[in-house]
Design an enzyme around this catalytic site. Structure first.
Site, short mmCIF file in Angstrom:
data_model
loop_
_atom_site.label_atom_id
_atom_site.label_comp_id
_atom_site.label_asym_id
_atom_site.label_seq_id
_atom_site.Cartn_x
_atom_site.Cartn_y
_atom_site.Cartn_z
N TYR A 189 0.81 -1.21 0.00
CA TYR A 189 0.00 0.00 0.00
C TYR A 189 0.85 1.27 0.00
O TYR A 189 1.70 1.48 0.86
CB TYR A 189 -0.94 0.02 1.21
CG TYR A 189 -2.01 -1.05 1.18
CD1 TYR A 189 -2.32 -1.74 0.01
CD2 TYR A 189 -2.72 -1.38 2.33
CE1 TYR A 189 -3.29 -2.73 -0.02
CE2 TYR A 189 -3.70 -2.36 2.31
CZ TYR A 189 -3.98 -3.03 1.14
OH TYR A 189 -4.95 -4.00 1.13
N THR A 190 0.55 2.11 -0.98
CA THR A 190 1.25 3.38 -1.20
C THR A 190 2.76 3.25 -1.02
O THR A 190 3.42 4.08 -0.38
CB THR A 190 0.68 4.50 -0.28
OG1 THR A 190 0.67 4.05 1.08
CG2 THR A 190 -0.73 4.86 -0.68
#
Length: 370
Positions: free
Chosen positions: A60-61
């Protein structure tokens, strides 16, 4: 039921909130999401409301999600009160095949990176993110068990795998005395109900609570797409990612628009937001242990946190069930009343009542193992 009501996850003793905070939106590296101060507000609002279950992943990100989550937990000294779930599988080094996947080499690499970013010496729930199609279940389960024995991981789970692979993995754990799978993390919503074909029964039979992602179907059910107002407002994530190949974002179809239209009507009758009704419906389905809610704005999270404060009447539930019911497919079409009547000689034969057998009554006490 409220956010600070806790249930055990699967057959484990891990107590978690029925609504988990999803942190895929922590960071703006992907072109959408929340900046650091907004992410901190989301975290603080969720935990101050009593929530204790937070989901992230090394993917994630590009790692920002884990790093910010670790920082927020440290700032408020909440490590012992917080149940951290994070995931591995996706490649962190293009060109290096062993920097991704579910083999032992990558799992041991990935867990060290997550521990460092999260600023902790253990992970409460470590989850295989996606089936890589090649790594044997034996290798995955042995490696996860080694991590539990080392103290770096407390509980383990699987996400986005075939049902047969999850069943084999849990059976191996039982047979060899490995740490069992506590949760199956899967997509589920009014518009995506395919896990009902096998995964719900699988989780109930083998003690794995289903942890739901995308209960709002990537925003389709959030209220940003109201048929009464012409459909899209132009603000939703589905507009931002239009054209990408990820199947999780392929939600625009004639069937789904009919579901959205009915959801809007039901929400109006209940005087609730569409998002609250969609999350409530999902959370109260059989076998569901916890529902991941995510947000990019504080108002979205505050709205979602009220999703368990009411009951959807049976008649309205029936309307949502009818409009969203998946089409029966082989071999599941053989498990209905007509064919089963031929098998049982026209006599109604059902499973044992819950509580009749000791193992059934034990399973019924855990979230997602009803």
């Amino acid at each position: 039921m409220s956010i600070n009501t806790y249930y055990t996850l699967g057959k484990s003793g891990l107590r978690v909130s029925r609504l988990a905070l999803g942190t895929m939106t922590f960071g703006t590296e992907w072109g959408w999401g929340a900046d650091e101060e907004t992410a901190r507000q989301l975290f603080n609002t969720y935990t101050e409301a009593g929530g204790n279950f937070i989901d992230t992943a090394d993917l994630y990100t590009n790692g920002t999600s884990e790093s910010w989550l670790g920082k927020f937990i440290y700032e408020r000294n909440l490590r012992d009160r917080t149940v951290i779930a994070t995931k591995f599988t996706y490649n962190a080094e293009p060109g290096n095949p062993n920097a991704g996947g579910n083999g032992r080499k990558n799992i041991l690499r990935a867990v060290e990176g997550s521990l460092k970013r999260l600023g902790t010496d253990y992970i409460d729930l470590y989850i295989l993110h996606t089936w890589d199609t090649i790594t044997p279940a034996e290798e995955v389960m042995r490696t996860l068990n080694d991590l539990v024995r080392s103290g770096k991981v407390r509980h383990v789970g699987l996400s986005d795998t075939p049902a047969w692979y999850a069943a084999r993995s849990q059976t191996l754990a039982e047979w060899r005395g490995y740490e069992p799978i506590s949760t199956l993390q899967l997509e589920y919503s009014l518009v995506e109900r395919n896990i009902e074909r096998e995964f719900i029964d699988l989780g109930q039979a083998l003690g794995m609570g289903v942890m739901v992602w995308s209960p709002l179907a990537s925003g389709l059910l959030s209220g940003k797409y109201k048929p009464s107002e012409g459909g899209s407002t132009g603000e939703g994530r589905l507009e931002t990612v239009k054209g990408v190949s990820n199947p999780a974002f392929q939600k625009f179809s004639d069937r789904n628009w009919k579901i959205v239209a009915e959801l809007e009507k039901v929400a109006q009758e209940l005087d609730r937001s569409m998002a609250q009704v969609a999350v409530n419906w999902t959370a109260n389905r059989p076998g569901i242990a916890s529902v991941i809610i995510g947000a990019t704005r504080l108002s979205q999270l505050e709205d979602n946190l009220k999703a368990l404060d009411f009951t959807i009447p049976a008649e309205l539930c029936d309307r949502l069930e009818s409009v969203s019911r998946p089409e029966a497919q082989f071999p599941y079409s053989f498990f209905g009343d007509e064919i089963q009547g031929m098998i049982h000689g026209g006599v109604a034969v059902g499973q044992q009542p819950i509580g009749y057998a000791p193992e059934r009554s034990i399973q019924s006490t855990g979230a997602g193992v009803a």
